[in-house]
Design an enzyme around this catalytic site. Sequence first.
Site, mmCIF file in Angstrom:
data_model
loop_
_atom_site.group_PDB
_atom_site.id
_atom_site.type_symbol
_atom_site.label_atom_id
_atom_site.label_comp_id
_atom_site.label_asym_id
_atom_site.label_seq_id
_atom_site.Cartn_x
_atom_site.Cartn_y
_atom_site.Cartn_z
ATOM 1 C CG ASP A 17 -1.949 -1.149 1.163
ATOM 2 O OD1 ASP A 17 -1.826 -2.032 0.289
ATOM 3 O OD2 ASP A 17 -2.839 -1.198 2.037
ATOM 4 C CE LYS A 103 -4.126 -4.149 1.480
ATOM 5 N NZ LYS A 103 -4.921 -3.052 2.079
ATOM 6 C CB CYS A 142 -2.329 -2.608 5.361
ATOM 7 S SG CYS A 142 -4.071 -2.142 5.249
HETATM 8 C C1 VGL Z 1 -4.627 1.120 5.594
HETATM 9 C C2 VGL Z 1 -5.993 2.365 6.944
HETATM 10 C C3 VGL Z 1 -7.051 2.131 6.122
HETATM 11 C C4 VGL Z 1 -3.270 0.582 5.309
HETATM 12 C C5 VGL Z 1 -5.684 0.874 4.746
HETATM 13 O O1 VGL Z 1 -2.961 0.320 4.127
HETATM 14 O O2 VGL Z 1 -2.483 0.420 6.251
HETATM 15 N N1 VGL Z 1 -4.787 1.867 6.693
HETATM 16 N N2 VGL Z 1 -6.887 1.384 5.030
#
Ligand code: VGL
Length: 187
Positions: A17, A103, A142
């Site tokens: 991410d 995802k 994540c």
């Molecule tokens: C994430 C908060 C909300 C992440 C994803 O990738 O860590 N954090 N969605």
Amino acid sequence: MTETTQLQPGDALLIVDVQNDFCPGGALPIDEGDRIVPVANRWIEAATTASIPVFASRDWHPNEHVSFDERGGPWPPHCLQDSSGAAFHPDLRLPGNVIKVTKGTRFDQDQNSAFDQTGLATELRARDIRRVFAMGLAQDVCVLATALDARQEGFETLLVKEATRPVSPDRGEDALAQMRRAGVILI
Ligand code: VGL
Ligand code: ZN
């Protein structure tokens, strides 16, 4: 450099991410989120040299996702599908043959882990991957969920600590401790 941990056949990089919305200026900005990019790039270069596959996950939410505060979830809207905020950081040098893991697309629940209902573990096994080098954002969300699942799925798991940053420093420390307890090797 920690990169002296030699990459070898059976290894994979898993970059979690590294998207604009998680970097300064984004919708869910993580302090120094963009600072991990040069470190990740060095690992990508080493992986490419060693013919090691690079997997990159991305948070990829539909409008009004269940994880958003407007729906009673914990987060402001972020990483909307096809938005610039959901794009990988422009300085991240993903190879042309990067394997993307999408995802957070489910309507009914969030997916923090890149392994959660994506088929990733099966894909890694199909490629004879035994060892996963994880990094990315966020350390306490994540990345944590992904590294724990990697262990759960039986992969030797290394966390490139300097290529991660937490949403909250306290939770970051807690996440590192949790990962250590699960057998994740911090490098
Ligand atoms: C994430 C908060 C909300 C992440 C994803 O990738 O860590 N954090 N969605
Ligand atoms: Zn999300």
